[in-house]
Design an enzyme around this catalytic site. Structure first.
Site, PDB file in Angstrom:
ATOM      1  N   HIS A 115       0.793  -1.307   0.100  1.00  0.00           N
ATOM      2  CA  HIS A 115       0.012  -0.154  -0.066  1.00  0.00           C
ATOM      3  C   HIS A 115       0.917   1.345  -0.033  1.00  0.00           C
ATOM      4  CE1 HIS A 115      -3.643  -2.502   1.803  1.00  0.00           C
ATOM      5  NE2 HIS A 115      -3.220  -2.669   0.444  1.00  0.00           N
ATOM      6  N   CYS A 147       3.606  19.458 -13.042  1.00  0.00           N
ATOM      7  CA  CYS A 147       2.465  19.843 -13.856  1.00  0.00           C
ATOM      8  C   CYS A 147       1.461  20.516 -13.098  1.00  0.00           C
ATOM      9  CB  CYS A 147       1.850  18.176 -14.316  1.00  0.00           C
ATOM     10  SG  CYS A 147       1.263  17.268 -12.662  1.00  0.00           S
TER      11      CYS A 147
HETATM   12  P1  NAD Z   1      -6.939  -3.218  10.261  1.00  0.00           P
HETATM   13  O1  NAD Z   1      -6.821  -1.790  11.016  1.00  0.00           O
HETATM   14  O2  NAD Z   1      -7.965  -3.727   9.468  1.00  0.00           O
HETATM   15  O3  NAD Z   1      -6.778  -4.462  11.324  1.00  0.00           O
HETATM   16  C1  NAD Z   1      -5.498  -4.424  12.422  1.00  0.00           C
HETATM   17  C2  NAD Z   1      -5.664  -5.799  12.792  1.00  0.00           C
HETATM   18  O4  NAD Z   1      -4.602  -5.883  13.975  1.00  0.00           O
HETATM   19  C3  NAD Z   1      -6.916  -6.254  13.702  1.00  0.00           C
HETATM   20  O5  NAD Z   1      -7.389  -7.679  13.222  1.00  0.00           O
HETATM   21  C4  NAD Z   1      -6.717  -6.353  15.248  1.00  0.00           C
HETATM   22  O6  NAD Z   1      -7.326  -7.249  15.868  1.00  0.00           O
HETATM   23  C5  NAD Z   1      -4.964  -6.733  15.101  1.00  0.00           C
HETATM   24  N1  NAD Z   1      -4.225  -6.126  16.240  1.00  0.00           N
HETATM   25  C6  NAD Z   1      -4.351  -4.997  16.751  1.00  0.00           C
HETATM   26  N2  NAD Z   1      -3.337  -4.909  17.839  1.00  0.00           N
HETATM   27  C7  NAD Z   1      -2.584  -6.029  17.703  1.00  0.00           C
HETATM   28  C8  NAD Z   1      -1.455  -6.492  18.297  1.00  0.00           C
HETATM   29  N3  NAD Z   1      -0.877  -5.678  19.113  1.00  0.00           N
HETATM   30  N4  NAD Z   1      -0.875  -7.632  17.863  1.00  0.00           N
HETATM   31  C9  NAD Z   1      -1.701  -8.366  16.899  1.00  0.00           C
HETATM   32  N5  NAD Z   1      -2.718  -7.880  16.423  1.00  0.00           N
HETATM   33  C10 NAD Z   1      -3.141  -6.791  16.613  1.00  0.00           C
HETATM   34  O7  NAD Z   1      -5.537  -3.089   9.476  1.00  0.00           O
HETATM   35  P2  NAD Z   1      -4.941  -3.859   8.182  1.00  0.00           P
HETATM   36  O8  NAD Z   1      -5.515  -5.321   8.328  1.00  0.00           O
HETATM   37  O9  NAD Z   1      -3.743  -3.791   8.048  1.00  0.00           O
HETATM   38  O10 NAD Z   1      -5.695  -3.121   7.147  1.00  0.00           O
HETATM   39  C11 NAD Z   1      -6.549  -1.905   6.844  1.00  0.00           C
HETATM   40  C12 NAD Z   1      -5.597  -0.800   6.287  1.00  0.00           C
HETATM   41  O11 NAD Z   1      -4.934   0.030   7.197  1.00  0.00           O
HETATM   42  C13 NAD Z   1      -4.426  -1.328   5.413  1.00  0.00           C
HETATM   43  O12 NAD Z   1      -4.494  -0.639   4.156  1.00  0.00           O
HETATM   44  C14 NAD Z   1      -3.208  -0.384   5.828  1.00  0.00           C
HETATM   45  O13 NAD Z   1      -2.258  -0.144   4.900  1.00  0.00           O
HETATM   46  C15 NAD Z   1      -3.684   0.622   6.883  1.00  0.00           C
HETATM   47  N6  NAD Z   1      -3.427   1.259   8.442  1.00  0.00           N
HETATM   48  C16 NAD Z   1      -1.741   0.947   8.151  1.00  0.00           C
HETATM   49  C17 NAD Z   1      -1.065   1.648   9.335  1.00  0.00           C
HETATM   50  C18 NAD Z   1       0.493   1.390   9.369  1.00  0.00           C
HETATM   51  O14 NAD Z   1       1.029   1.568   8.304  1.00  0.00           O
HETATM   52  N7  NAD Z   1       0.758   1.139  10.700  1.00  0.00           N
HETATM   53  C19 NAD Z   1      -1.931   1.879  10.396  1.00  0.00           C
HETATM   54  C20 NAD Z   1      -3.264   2.227  10.224  1.00  0.00           C
HETATM   55  C21 NAD Z   1      -3.932   1.431   9.130  1.00  0.00           C
END
Ligand code: NAD
Length: 236
Positions: A115, A147
């Site tokens: 992403h 641009c």
């Molecule tokens: P999501 O927010 O949908 O899911 C996060 C998952 O992590 C959940 O299932 C949750 O239960 C789990 N979780 C939370 N704390 C945890 C821990 N300490 N240990 C293990 N698991 C834990 O995120 P996703 O699946 O990455 O998808 C959503 C989108 O969010 C993606 O496109 C991503 O790019 C973006 N995102 C990225 C970041 C980052 O770069 N750090 C932060 C927020 C969102």
């Protein structure tokens, strides 16, 4: 055998491990997942709407301010024990949905950012212009010097295609893995989440680490924080 020892056994005999991570990997470094991010001022907005082409065309300043707020948070974050354990295994390819740099800061060399990355901006019209961003002091909304279209974060928004070469490399890695270690992802964002099904259909075992049950089909699903479980799995 209990699940943690079953997972350790699967991982310790694997020739090729690939990881697939999401926001939960970086949650214990202080970077909120999208669900946690809906606090304070930003609780009024849906991340899926802000992180979208429609959100940007409707209110570009709001979207840039939201990203700059996230950039400030990410600038202060340090890799946690899970990032360090993953990075300590230089033989592992890491496929991540995360737009932060914490795997690289921990020393990981082979990271595929499905992403994109938040520490870069690019032209919204894809004229090809891109520039690195100091995430500790990010600039506001401005125009492309080439641009004059607006500049935007070099991340993939909801509804946009993934970068083809990164996707191809991820498919290649996952389809040749013995084990896919899935860490901290809800498994609901597609097409990224389809990598878990691909791994299984190609014969890999799937080990999932998450604080909650997820939709991912797993051979072993471990419920608990990544900082506790991932080091146990990889340093046993
Ligand atoms: P999501 O927010 O949908 O899911 C996060 C998952 O992590 C959940 O299932 C949750 O239960 C789990 N979780 C939370 N704390 C945890 C821990 N300490 N240990 C293990 N698991 C834990 O995120 P996703 O699946 O990455 O998808 C959503 C989108 O969010 C993606 O496109 C991503 O790019 C973006 N995102 C990225 C970041 C980052 O770069 N750090 C932060 C927020 C969102």
């Amino acid at each position: 055998m209990d699940p943690i020892h079953a997972a350790i056994s699967i991982l310790s005999t694997a020739q090729k491990i690939v990881t697939f991570s999401g926001a939960g990997l970086s949650a214990e470094s202080g970077i909120p997942t999208f669900r946690e991010a809906q606090t304070g001022y930003w609780a009024r907005y849906d991340p899926a709407e802000l992180a979208s082409p429609g959100g940007f065309s409707q209110d570009p300043e709001l979207v840039i301010n939201w990203y700059n707020d996230r950039r400030s948070t990410i600038a202060q974050a340090q890799p946690n024990a899970a990032h360090r354990a993953l990075a300590g295994r230089q033989d592992i390819v890491h496929v991540t949905q995360n737009i932060d740099h914490l795997l690289e800061t921990a020393g990981a060399k082979s990271v595929l950012h499905l992403h994109g990355r938040i520490d870069s901006d690019r032209c919204n019209l894809s004229c090809g212009y891109a520039e690195p961003i100091d995430i500790a002091d990010p600039p506001g909304l401005r125009n492309c010097p080439d641009c004059r279209a607006a500049l935007r974060p070099s991340v993939v928004w909801f509804g946009e295609p993934l970068p083809q070469s990164t996707w191809d490399a991820a498919v290649q890695a996952v389809s040749t893995a013995d084990v896919l270690l899935v860490v901290g992802t809800s498994g609901v964002v597609y097409p990224a989440a389809s990598l878990v099904d691909l791994a299984r259909s190609c014969g890999a075992a799937v080990v999932v680490v998450n604080t909650e049950p997820t939709r991912s089909i797993a051979d072993v699903a471990l419920i608990g924080p990544a900082t506790e479980l991932v080091p146990r799995l990889l340093t046993a």
